[in-house]
Structures are given as structure tokens and as C-alpha cells.
Design a protein around this motif. Sequence first.
Motif, PDB file in Angstrom:
ATOM      1  N   LEU A 128      -6.442  -4.575  -9.255  1.00 41.30           N
ATOM      2  CA  LEU A 128      -6.539  -5.133  -7.911  1.00 41.30           C
ATOM      3  C   LEU A 128      -7.884  -5.815  -7.649  1.00 41.30           C
ATOM      4  N   HIS A 151       0.845  -1.203   0.000  1.00 43.41           N
ATOM      5  CA  HIS A 151       0.000   0.000   0.000  1.00 43.41           C
ATOM      6  C   HIS A 151       0.883   1.257   0.000  1.00 43.41           C
ATOM      7  N   ASN A 175     -14.144   4.714  -3.522  1.00 35.79           N
ATOM      8  CA  ASN A 175     -12.824   4.720  -4.173  1.00 35.79           C
ATOM      9  C   ASN A 175     -12.512   6.093  -4.752  1.00 35.79           C
ATOM     10  N   GLY A 209      -6.959   0.169  -9.090  1.00 33.58           N
ATOM     11  CA  GLY A 209      -7.795  -0.610  -8.175  1.00 33.58           C
ATOM     12  C   GLY A 209      -8.949  -1.290  -8.872  1.00 33.58           C
TER      13      GLY A 209
END
Length: 159
Positions: free
Chosen positions: A117, A74, A140, A113
Motif C-alpha cells: 500500500l 479497509h 503502524n 501496508g
Amino acid sequence: MLDVVWRAVAIGIGATVLMDLWAILLNKAFGQARPNWAPVGRWVWHLREGKVFHDDIGQAAPCRHELALGWAFHYLVGIVYGIILVVLAGSGWLAAPTFLPALVLGIVTVGAGWFLLAPGMGAGWAASKRPNPMQIRALNLVSHTVFALGLYGTALLIR
């Protein structure tokens, strides 16, 4: 050159810290679950085997220290984004930061993301397999806007 690098790294770390503080605020104020970085660590661990996409990361073999690996990843990603911002905006941006480049990068990074991800961990494109994909997408976007504020704010602090 070293001055530019450390500033870019600091900007990425500062933005990531602000994003994490935002998650804590959402948790305390609204009961929003805080991010769990352990599944991300597990996903990162399985990348070494060439496995990018999982049907459900929870069913993948666990690894030792996956929570620590998830947190490290992260922050590494935040640092990389800080470096990308400085490379794209130019080192002159460090002397006179403006919000627009940080905002553009913050919004663009949502794509990592949504399209890497989330499907990589089994949530589908842009969390489409989750029961509340629109809420996740909105959160998000807001979180990455906060990240952009962190990029800009940190740049202002260290200029």
C-alpha cells in the motif's frame, strides 16, 4: 461451515472497528491525524487498470466515491484477515481463542501496508519517502497490535 464463516467475518469486522476507534482516540487525545481512506479508494480504483504503484496517488486521476471505496476496502481487508486467522488457527481456535495467533497475524499484516500500500500510493517502502517514516512505522505497529487485540477480543465475545 457457515457458522465458521460468519464468525471469521465478524472477527475481522470487530478488529477493524477497534482499530478505527483507536485512531479516533489518538486523534482526540494527541491530535494525531485520522486515516484518510479517500487516497486508498483512489489507489483501489486504479488497480482495475493494472496500475499498482504510483509516484504520488494525489496526482492520479480522482474517482467518484473514492472515500466510500477506501472505507469499503479497509473493512474488506479486515474481513479477509479475520478469515485468514480462522483458516490458519483452525476452527477449534474459535471455541478457545488465544492471543498469540491474533498477534502474529496482526504484526504480519503490517507488511501489506509497508510493502504494497505505501509504495503503491507513492510513500515508498515502509513510508520511506515520508518526512517521518519511523513515526509512521511505529504507529503502524501499534495500530496493528490493536487490530490483533480486536481479533482476539471479538473472538472471545462471539465464542
